[in-house]
Motif scaffolding. Structure first.
Motif, PDB file in Angstrom:
ATOM      1  N   GLY A 159       0.821  -1.215   0.000  1.00 45.40           N
ATOM      2  CA  GLY A 159       0.000   0.000   0.000  1.00 45.40           C
ATOM      3  C   GLY A 159       0.851   1.260   0.000  1.00 45.40           C
ATOM      4  O   GLY A 159       0.459   2.292   0.544  1.00 45.40           O
ATOM      5  N   LEU A 160       2.011   1.188  -0.620  1.00 42.86           N
ATOM      6  CA  LEU A 160       2.939   2.319  -0.628  1.00 42.86           C
ATOM      7  C   LEU A 160       2.361   3.515  -1.387  1.00 42.86           C
ATOM      8  O   LEU A 160       1.735   3.362  -2.428  1.00 42.86           O
ATOM      9  CB  LEU A 160       4.254   1.881  -1.278  1.00 42.86           C
ATOM     10  CG  LEU A 160       5.420   2.872  -1.260  1.00 42.86           C
ATOM     11  CD1 LEU A 160       5.876   3.134   0.167  1.00 42.86           C
ATOM     12  CD2 LEU A 160       6.580   2.319  -2.090  1.00 42.86           C
ATOM     13  N   ALA A 161       2.568   4.710  -0.873  1.00 43.05           N
ATOM     14  CA  ALA A 161       2.144   5.967  -1.505  1.00 43.05           C
ATOM     15  C   ALA A 161       0.638   5.987  -1.801  1.00 43.05           C
ATOM     16  O   ALA A 161       0.191   6.561  -2.783  1.00 43.05           O
ATOM     17  CB  ALA A 161       2.937   6.227  -2.782  1.00 43.05           C
ATOM     18  N   GLY A 162      -0.152   5.329  -0.966  1.00 45.23           N
ATOM     19  CA  GLY A 162      -1.599   5.351  -1.129  1.00 45.23           C
ATOM     20  C   GLY A 162      -2.151   4.342  -2.105  1.00 45.23           C
ATOM     21  O   GLY A 162      -3.358   4.335  -2.388  1.00 45.23           O
ATOM     22  N   ALA A 163      -1.309   3.455  -2.630  1.00 42.04           N
ATOM     23  CA  ALA A 163      -1.774   2.440  -3.574  1.00 42.04           C
ATOM     24  C   ALA A 163      -2.650   1.433  -2.835  1.00 42.04           C
ATOM     25  O   ALA A 163      -2.296   0.995  -1.736  1.00 42.04           O
ATOM     26  CB  ALA A 163      -0.595   1.723  -4.208  1.00 42.04           C
ATOM     27  N   PRO A 164      -3.796   1.049  -3.411  1.00 39.00           N
ATOM     28  CA  PRO A 164      -4.648   0.040  -2.768  1.00 39.00           C
ATOM     29  C   PRO A 164      -3.918  -1.303  -2.695  1.00 39.00           C
ATOM     30  O   PRO A 164      -3.353  -1.758  -3.686  1.00 39.00           O
ATOM     31  CB  PRO A 164      -5.876  -0.038  -3.678  1.00 39.00           C
ATOM     32  CG  PRO A 164      -5.387   0.461  -5.003  1.00 39.00           C
ATOM     33  CD  PRO A 164      -4.354   1.496  -4.699  1.00 39.00           C
ATOM     34  N   LYS A 165      -3.929  -1.926  -1.521  1.00 41.09           N
ATOM     35  CA  LYS A 165      -3.174  -3.160  -1.334  1.00 41.09           C
ATOM     36  C   LYS A 165      -3.800  -4.325  -2.097  1.00 41.09           C
ATOM     37  O   LYS A 165      -5.016  -4.387  -2.291  1.00 41.09           O
ATOM     38  CB  LYS A 165      -3.087  -3.502   0.155  1.00 41.09           C
ATOM     39  CG  LYS A 165      -2.219  -2.548   0.953  1.00 41.09           C
ATOM     40  CD  LYS A 165      -2.177  -2.918   2.427  1.00 41.09           C
ATOM     41  CE  LYS A 165      -1.486  -4.251   2.644  1.00 41.09           C
ATOM     42  NZ  LYS A 165      -1.344  -4.562   4.086  1.00 41.09           N
ATOM     43  N   PHE A 166      -2.946  -5.214  -2.523  1.00 45.41           N
ATOM     44  CA  PHE A 166      -3.383  -6.411  -3.242  1.00 45.41           C
ATOM     45  C   PHE A 166      -4.319  -7.234  -2.355  1.00 45.41           C
ATOM     46  O   PHE A 166      -4.015  -7.548  -1.201  1.00 45.41           O
ATOM     47  CB  PHE A 166      -2.165  -7.256  -3.619  1.00 45.41           C
ATOM     48  CG  PHE A 166      -2.487  -8.476  -4.439  1.00 45.41           C
ATOM     49  CD1 PHE A 166      -2.649  -8.391  -5.812  1.00 45.41           C
ATOM     50  CD2 PHE A 166      -2.633  -9.731  -3.829  1.00 45.41           C
ATOM     51  CE1 PHE A 166      -2.938  -9.515  -6.575  1.00 45.41           C
ATOM     52  CE2 PHE A 166      -2.922 -10.852  -4.578  1.00 45.41           C
ATOM     53  CZ  PHE A 166      -3.084 -10.749  -5.953  1.00 45.41           C
TER      54      PHE A 166
END
Length: 249
Positions: free
Chosen positions: A189-196
């Motif tokens: 979830g780095l830099a606001g990316a939705p986690k897998f």
């Protein structure tokens, strides 16, 4: 003024005059000597059109290979667009096309050795012949095409997947791209990316449909660069996006 002073003055004036006339004349003759036959006319302010044209020609021209999706170009197409600039004439020690004698020792080293040299660069040959936009398989096909013209029996890699106009499997190619590129951000979830696999994080991003979400990701959004920094085709990136999305529904 005494006679001796007058003579001295005339002598100095003569030396200055000789220097003013003699030095430029000497330089002119020197330039004329070293530019003889070069196409330069030193009596004119510019070179001839032919001389300018000749001097602007590159040592080795590279023609970009057009047409078809990335990875789809045949060995013949790559040879005619890129490799021919050296292999057509034997420039810089390159083995000439269809010259069995020149290719014999190279062919004996095996196909893998030849395409490895071609991809990474070898001696005077730059990596991929200077055409960095070519895929590894396209370079291999060009090597096979040239080698076979001189008696080899190499098999050109087949055009598959998106390069062949077919679908790209999310479960295989998509997972491969995720593991090598997308995981860097989506795993944690780095830099606001939705986690897998996080359905709650992905739900608002999928509210307008999967195709819309993939189109946005392809162009890039916020901290995410276009295609997440993936340099392959849109179809391959879409397969990776489907792989991630499928795990998050």
């Amino acid at each position: 003024m005494s006679g001796s002073n007058v003579k001295a003055s005339k002598g100095i004036a003569g030396m200055i005059l000789a220097a003013v006339i003699g030095v430029p004349l000497f330089v002119y003759l020197l330039i004329k000597l070293f530019t003889s036959g070069s196409g330069i006319d030193v009596t004119r302010s510019t070179m001839t059109t032919e001389a300018v044209s000749a001097r602007l020609q590159p040592v080795g021209s590279i023609k970009i290979v057009d047409g078809g999706p990335p990875g789809s170009k045949s060995g013949k197409a790559v040879y005619e667009a890129v490799c021919i600039s050296c292999h057509g004439t034997g420039l810089a020690g390159a083995p000439k096309f269809a010259d069995a004698a020149a290719w014999g020792a190279r062919i004996s080293k095996g196909f893998e050795t030849l395409w490895t040299h071609a991809i990474k660069g070898f001696n005077a040959m730059p990596a991929k012949g200077g055409a960095a936009d070519l895929t590894d398989d396209e370079v291999k096909r060009a090597v096979a095409f040239m080698g076979n013209s001189a008696g080899a029996k190499f098999e050109e890699p087949k055009v598959e997947g998106a390069a062949a106009g077919g679908a790209v499997d999310p479960a295989t190619k998509g997972k491969e791209i995720y593991d090598s590129v997308c995981m860097a951000c989506h795993a944690a979830g780095l830099a606001g990316a939705p986690k897998f696999g996080d359905k709650a994080a992905w739900a608002p991003r999928l509210k307008d449909g999967v195709d819309n979400a993939i189109a946005i990701a392809t162009k890039g959004l916020n901290a995410m660069p276009p295609k997440g920094g993936y340099s392959g085709s849109d179809a391959e990136f879409a397969a990776a996006a489907h792989y991630i999305i499928n795990a998050s529904k």
